[in-house]
Design an enzyme around this catalytic site. Structure first.
Site, PDB file in Angstrom:
ATOM      1  N   GLY A   1      32.938  34.072  52.410  1.00 26.40           N
ATOM      2  CA  GLY A   1      33.000  34.470  51.014  1.00 26.40           C
ATOM      3  C   GLY A   1      34.423  34.331  50.499  1.00 26.40           C
ATOM      4  CB  ALA A   2      36.641  31.438  50.299  1.00 26.55           C
ATOM      5  N   GLY A   3      35.880  34.036  47.720  1.00 26.35           N
ATOM      6  CA  GLY A   3      36.095  34.287  46.305  1.00 26.35           C
ATOM      7  C   GLY A   3      37.500  34.816  46.071  1.00 26.35           C
ATOM      8  CB  ALA A   4      38.885  37.165  43.588  1.00 26.42           C
TER       9      ALA A   4
ATOM     10  CE  LYS B   1      38.772  49.411  45.718  1.00 23.16           C
ATOM     11  NZ  LYS B   1      38.959  48.035  46.201  1.00 23.16           N
TER      12      LYS B   1
ATOM     13  CG  ASN C   1      35.276  51.341  43.305  1.00 18.26           C
ATOM     14  OD1 ASN C   1      36.010  51.072  42.365  1.00 18.26           O
ATOM     15  ND2 ASN C   1      35.420  50.795  44.500  1.00 18.26           N
TER      16      ASN C   1
ATOM     17  CG  ASN D   1      33.162  49.726  39.321  1.00 21.15           C
ATOM     18  OD1 ASN D   1      33.219  48.526  39.122  1.00 21.15           O
ATOM     19  ND2 ASN D   1      34.072  50.345  40.047  1.00 21.15           N
TER      20      ASN D   1
ATOM     21  CB  SER E   1      34.611  44.656  40.078  1.00 19.78           C
ATOM     22  OG  SER E   1      34.007  45.838  40.580  1.00 19.78           O
TER      23      SER E   1
ATOM     24  CD  GLU F   1      30.154  44.788  44.777  1.00 20.69           C
ATOM     25  OE1 GLU F   1      30.149  44.742  46.016  1.00 20.69           O
ATOM     26  OE2 GLU F   1      31.183  44.892  44.117  1.00 20.69           O
TER      27      GLU F   1
END
Length: 325
Positions: free
Chosen positions: A7-10, A204, A208, A212, A273, A285
């Site tokens: 998962g090479a996203g941000a 965290k 969230n 969120n 996000s 999410e």
């Protein structure tokens, strides 16, 4: 060591570029235009002090890549179940799986102790597919603090923070987690090994689980949520409920609720996000950030009326928009 970022996203792209730049053998699982750009021109990381470009092995088929010592899973929680066969291949016989994602991790109750030991959390692991398919003994926890975004296919823009808290579910300083920490620190990241990572997970998640969904419902930035009296009061009530759930699940909260809200507001006009995903028409999410907290509240028989009400609203909105099952 060999590292694969699934998962090479941000965030995954940021990690992959930093580790590859430091000399580690890094491969990535990516897809679409982002994958094509990485294959053609390499992975570009833009930071405040300049830009780097790294060449690395990239594929949309994890079975085409060699097994690794560490598989850093930087997918969103709702994407992990479908990726289990690929993750299992990539971690081979002895590789570790590093869960670099927001929310409640699927392994949370492993080695927890107490009445909730090894209970599966359906919201983040439907049917126990991840637990059974990968095995919680392979998991290294990772709390992600940086902010980054994909500026364009193949280009990662780092925005803030270099910190990734690491920890074993059992809380010990194992050889594998220390080795990973040293590699990440050598890459210019902050990667402390934490003896009570669940405390950090909840620090965290505390924000969230309220910021969120409230932002996605209202369109408000973190600064606006922290300064609007009504929204701040709502978040405070939600966080008070979440604190009771976290403590029931063995976590300790060492920060005052208002200081946590103030810290979020200090980031300025930043969109969460979930709000960004909503605006871009991407799945939200909700399960890892809110549904899992309510599921744990049910385990501990804690009412949580504010969390439940906001969850009902955001889940309904997301379903009507086709952004949540």
């Amino acid at each position: 060591m060999r590292i694969c970022v699934y998962g090479a996203g941000a965030i995954g792209g940021y990690l992959a570029a930093k580790l590859a730049r430091s000399g580690q053998d890094v491969s990535v699982v990516a897809r679409g235009a982002h994958l094509e750009a990485i294959r053609k021109d390499g992975l570009v990381l833009r930071e405040k002090d300049g830009e780097v470009r790294v060449r690395l092995e990239a594929s949309d088929d994890p079975l085409a890549l060699q097994p690794a010592d560490y598989v850093i899973v930087a997918l969103k929680a709702h994407q992990v179940t479908a990726a289990v066969p690929g993750i299992r291949h990539l971690c081979g016989a002895e590789g570790a799986v590093v869960t670099a994602a927001n929310g409640v991790p699927w392994w949370y109750t492993y080695a927890l102790g107490g009445p909730f030991e090894s209970l599966r959390i359906e919201a983040v692991d439907p049917g126990g597919a991840i637990w059974d398919g990968i095995g919680p003994d392979r998991a290294i926890g990772c709390v992600v603090w940086p902010a980054a975004e994909i500026a364009a296919p193949g280009i990662i823009q780092h925005i803030a923070s270099e910190r990734f808290d690491l920890g074993e579910p059992q809380g010990d300083r194992s050889e594998r987690v220390v080795r990973l920490s040293k590699a990440m620190i050598a890459a210019g990241l902050k990667a402390p090994v934490r003896p009570r990572l669940r405390d950090d997970i909840w620090t965290k998640l505390w924000g969230n689980c309220c910021f969120n969904p409230v932002s996605a419902l209202t369109g408000a930035t973190l600064e606006q949520i922290a300064t609007d009296p009504g929204l701040r009061a709502l978040c405070r009530r939600m966080m008070s409920e979440a604190e009771m759930v976290g403590e029931a699940m063995g976590a300790r909260f060492l920060l005052d609720i208002d200081k946590r809200i103030d810290a979020a507001g200090a980031t300025g006009a930043h969109k969460t996000s979930m709000l960004q995903d909503l605006e871009r028409g991407r799945p939200l999410e909700i399960d890892a950030l809110v549904t899992a907290v309510i599921e744990m509240a049910d385990m501990a028989e804690i009412p949580c009326p504010n969390l439940r009400s906001v969850h009902a609203l955001i889940a309904s909105k997301a379903r009507l928009l086709g952004l949540h099952p």
